[in-house]
Structures are given as structure tokens and as C-alpha cells.
Design an enzyme around this catalytic site. Structure first.
Site, PDB file in Angstrom:
ATOM      1  N   TYR A 167       0.799  -1.233   0.000  1.00 60.11           N
ATOM      2  CA  TYR A 167       0.000   0.000   0.000  1.00 60.11           C
ATOM      3  C   TYR A 167       0.828   1.278   0.000  1.00 60.11           C
ATOM      4  CZ  TYR A 167       0.772  -0.615   5.068  1.00 60.11           C
ATOM      5  OH  TYR A 167       1.340  -0.814   6.294  1.00 60.11           O
ATOM      6  N   LYS A 168       2.157   1.148   0.060  1.00 62.13           N
ATOM      7  CA  LYS A 168       2.986   2.359   0.042  1.00 62.13           C
ATOM      8  C   LYS A 168       3.295   2.726  -1.414  1.00 62.13           C
ATOM      9  CE  LYS A 168       4.580   1.535   4.714  1.00 62.13           C
ATOM     10  NZ  LYS A 168       5.526   0.769   5.544  1.00 62.13           N
TER      11      LYS A 168
HETATM   12  C1  PLP Z   1       5.029   0.196   6.669  1.00 57.25           C
HETATM   13  C2  PLP Z   1       5.943  -0.831   7.206  1.00 57.25           C
HETATM   14  C3  PLP Z   1       5.456  -2.041   7.680  1.00 57.25           C
HETATM   15  C4  PLP Z   1       3.969  -2.244   7.718  1.00 57.25           C
HETATM   16  O1  PLP Z   1       3.575  -3.483   8.153  1.00 57.25           O
HETATM   17  P1  PLP Z   1       2.044  -3.889   8.051  1.00 57.25           P
HETATM   18  O2  PLP Z   1       2.033  -5.280   8.499  1.00 57.25           O
HETATM   19  O3  PLP Z   1       1.639  -3.707   6.616  1.00 57.25           O
HETATM   20  O4  PLP Z   1       1.239  -2.979   8.905  1.00 57.25           O
HETATM   21  C5  PLP Z   1       6.367  -2.983   8.115  1.00 57.25           C
HETATM   22  N1  PLP Z   1       7.695  -2.745   8.084  1.00 57.25           N
HETATM   23  C6  PLP Z   1       8.194  -1.565   7.640  1.00 57.25           C
HETATM   24  C7  PLP Z   1       9.660  -1.340   7.625  1.00 57.25           C
HETATM   25  C8  PLP Z   1       7.328  -0.573   7.204  1.00 57.25           C
HETATM   26  O5  PLP Z   1       7.808   0.584   6.787  1.00 57.25           O
END
Ligand code: PLP
Length: 420
Positions: free
Chosen positions: A227-228
Site C-alpha cells: 500500500y505504500k
Molecule cells: C510500513 C511498514 C510495515 C507495515 O507493516 P504492516 O504489516 O503492513 O502494517 C512494516 N515494516 C516496515 C519497515 C514498514 O515501513
């Protein structure tokens, strides 16, 4: 440095070969979106695809869709698209679950592959969920491992050597979520291999943001976020990568039926599927994964090298304009740039400021959306797919006005929201 003005930047936008990609996104009028590193903007095709999946597939074709619309292979098809973005081969990546869950799966598998070795190496400044997952897994395994945290990411290679033959797995996030600092993937992986350990990369702020070459770096394992920068939508499925050479050795800790050799035989006993598929667990979220699948097509029409060049041009411009317009990183207004030079930079720029929280809220109120990371960072993500050079100018101009007028200090901007 000669002063930059907005007219120069209008010309740069007019000459930008990537400019047409912006039309692939639906962006609200009057908003400058510098938060694609937290939640990517919505690709037009993703919205159309979700509508089709709901109305034409789910509503009309019902359960037949698993075959007719090949829902069953969606995790593999998305995985193969992501593979082209992160330098992996077809069949080395699969879309599934969340980044956190995928970290759990691959870290557990890694520890099983390195029995007798105690140390999991990571960074104090890693994204917290990565550390929480390691802590929880360690507890589950009886607390026999040590989660060793490096204070300064620049020392990771030394720390790997120091852990030596007690190192099971180095679990490192390629691009730091706060500062945008980027590790040397090949050198770090080589150091882990010299120690006899496995290397697990978190690509949350890398996939779709910077060129990644997992195969070229000889990486073992990786996870990343949908989602990023991949723009798959809020809570989009994440992905995981296992190098071909390791795939048969992986014993999935979450041995669900979607990772079974023959899920529709409904056997009593678990037998892992061949290849990457064994790392699946349960039924995928088809609507969400379809949105991701459509979002990935934007990247199929873009070249990561060209995207990187524009990303660096945008981030360089932002840093320069902050110096020119906002008193300089160490100037009167107290902004300190914490993001490194181009060769070690992801696709974001962060400034530390004692009043970072209200300043960011005031900026968002003006339609310039970045985010705030405690304790004091203003974070700006630059997505070359849709960010224009003039957006950088306009964003900095809004910040300058907020600082000049003191608008940031209004009471409303000091109130803390649940999500920053
Ligand atoms: C955004 C991010 C996550 C997000 O994890 P989710 O399980 O999708 O909430 C994990 N690790 C890093 C380094 C991130 O930047």
C-alpha cells in the site's frame, strides 16, 4: 547554487518524459500529495478493476470466478509483477497477508534453517512492527534467541561480522522509514553470508521507490508492502520473496491450506506446495489483491531507472528549496535535514523540527500532505509517478508562509490525532 524559481520548474515539468504517468492516478484537485510512502495514491485502473471484480466477477460469476477469472493464481500473478520491480525471477515472489505476517513467516523459516545460532540482528530504528514480530517469535520459540539491535544502521556490516557464527538472520529494512537512509543491499547480504547467516530484507520503503536487485545482491529472503509506493490501496496485500535456491528448504510456520501441495484433495496431512506457493496460508482477499494487481500495471509501463532519476531530482530540489526558502536546514526556522545524500537516499526527505507536529498539521490544512513521525520528524515522500517539480515549489512555498505568519502555532494544530 543559483536561485531556483517557479518558472524554471514549469519548464522542467513540460520536459518531463514521465509526466504522462500522472494521468494514471486520480488525485484530488488542489492537493499536493507527499505521502505516497504511507499510502500510495489511487490508480484509476485500480478503481475500475475493483468495480469489475465486485460487479462482473463476484456478483455475476460467483464461485466460478476462482477458475474463470483465475482468482486462484492471483497471488502468484501479482508476485510475478512485483518480481520485475525488485529484481527477482518469476516464481520467487508471492503476494500475501501483511508485511508483519510475512516477516513472521520468513523469520521463523530462517531460524529453522540456522539451528543452534542465537542472534537475530536488526536496528533500534527499524520500523517497530519488525521488532515486535521478532520479539513475539522469540517468545514463542522459548526465548532462546537474542534480538540484537544496532544503534546506527551505518554499522550493520561490522555488527554482522561481530555476531559471526552465532548469527542466524540479519533482518534489516533496506530504506529507513524515518530518515530515508538506504543500506547497501549487496554488501550487507555478502557480509551475512560470510557469517553463514541468512539475510532478510524489508522492502517496505524500497519496492516501487528505488531500484532493487534482490537476485543481483544474492538476497535470501525479503518482504514488502503493497500500500505504500506500490499504490495497492489501504491495507493492500503485502509480498514475500524467497530465493529459488532456498524454496524447497522452507518449512512454513503458518502451514495453511493455500500453501498445501493439493488444497482441493482435502488431505488430513499437510504437505507443502512446490516453490514459493508454500508460503501462502489462507484464502487471499480477492478484492484487495485485484486492486493491487491493477496498480502494479502502472509499473509495468514505467522504468525504475527513469523513476529513480526523477525521484532524486525531486528530493534534491526539495532539499535545495528548503535551504533557499525556509532558512536552510540549520537556519533560523530550525529545520534540520536528516536525509542522506543521493547515493544513500530512498525516495523521501525528512526534516527534524522541535515543532514538527503542529507545523505538519498546518501544512496538511493548506493541502500539502506529508506526515509526522515522533518525536520530531516532518516526513515527505516523493513519488515520481505523479509528483511534479512545481508541486515541490508550491509545497515549500506553503511551508514558508506557515513559518513566516506563525500560522502553525494555532491551537487546532497542536491537537494530536490517532493516526499521524
Ligand atoms: C510500513 C511498514 C510495515 C507495515 O507493516 P504492516 O504489516 O503492513 O502494517 C512494516 N515494516 C516496515 C519497515 C514498514 O515501513
Amino acid at each position: 547554487m543559483t536561485a531556483v524559481n517557479r518558472t524554471d520548474l514549469e519548464a522542467r515539468d513540460a520536459d518531463d518524459p514521465l509526466a504522462p504517468l500522472r494521468e494514471r492516478f486520480e488525485l484530488p484537485e488542489g492537493i499536493i500529495y507527499l505521502d505516497g510512502n504511507s499510502l500510495g495514491a489511487m490508480p484509476v485502473d485500480a478503481a475500475m478493476r475493483v468495480r469489475d471484480v465486485v460487479r462482473k466477477e463476484w456478483a455475476a460469476d460467483l464461485i466460478k470466478s476462482w477458475n474463470v477469472h483465475d482468482w486462484f493464481n492471483l497471488p502468484r500473478r501479482c508476485g510475478d509483477k512485483i518480481a520485475t520491480i525488485v529484481g527477482a525471477s518469476p516464481g520467487e515472489v508471492v503476494a500475501a497477508d501483511s508485511t508483519s505476517v510475512n516477516l513472521f513467516k520468513l523469520l521463523a523459516a530462517a531460524l529453522t534453517l540456522r539451528p543452534g545460532r542465537r542472534i537475530i540482528l536488526s536496528e533500534t530504528d527499524n520500523f517497530p512492527t519488525d521488532l515486535y514480530i521478532a520479539q513475539g517469535l522469540n517468545r514463542l520459540l522459548g526465548g532462546e534467541h537474542e534480538l540484537r539491535l544496532i544503534e546506527d544502521g551505518a554499522n550493520v556490516i561490522d555488527a554482522i561480522a561481530e555476531a559471526g557464527d552465532d548469527l542466524a538472520c540479519a533482518m534489516i529494512t533496506h530504506v529507513n522509514y524515518r530518515t530515508g537512509w538506504m543500506h547497501d543491499m549487496a554488501a550487507t547480504t555478502a557480509a551475512a553470508h560470510d557469517a553463514g547467516a541468512l539475510m532478510l530484507w524489508d522492502l517496505a520503503h524500497s519496492a516501487g521507490a528505488v531500484p532493487v536487485d534482490l537476485n543481483g545482491a544474492n538476497a535470501d529472503l525479503a518482504v514488502g508492502c503493497g500500500y505504500k509506493y506500490l499504490n495497492g490501496g489501504p491495507g493492500a496485500p503485502a509480498f514475500l520473496y524467497v530465493a529459488n535456491r532456498l524454496q524447497d528448504d522452507i518449512r512454513p510456520p503458518l502451514s495453511g491450506w493455500m500453501g498445501h501441495e493439493a488444497p482441493f484433495l482435502f488431505d488430513t496431512d499437510y504437505r507443502p506446495a512446490e516453490g514459493i506457493t508454500r508460503n501462502l496460508c489462507g484464502t487471499p482477499s480477492v478484492i484487495a489483491m485485484s486492486a493491487l494487481d491493477a496498480a502494479l500495471d502502472v509499473f509495468m509501463d514505467a522504468d525504475m531507472t527513469a523513476l529513480r532519476a526523477k525521484s532524486l531530482a525531486l528530493t534534491d530540489l526539495f532539499i535545495d528549496l528548503m535551504a533557499q526558502e525556509c532558512g536552510g536546514p540549520d537556519g533560523d526556522w530550525g529545520f534540520t535535514c536528516v536525509t542522506p545524500a543521493a547515493d544513500r537516499r530512498g525516495s523521501q526527505v525528512s526534516f527534524a523540527h522541535a515543532d514538527g507536529y503542529p507545523i505538519m498539521q498546518a501544512l496538511i490544512d493548506r493541502g500539502v500532505i506529508g506526515d509526522f513521525r515522533a518525536p520530531d520528524l516532518l516526513r515527505f515522500g516523493f513519488t515520481p509517478l505523479y509528483t511534479r517539480y512545481t508541486d515541490v515549489w508550491d509545497g515549500v512555498a506553503a511551508l514558508k508562509d506557515i513559518m513566516q505568519t506563525g500560522a502553525w502555532d494555532a491551537a487546532q494544530f497542536h491537537e494530536k490525532a490517532a493516526v499521524t
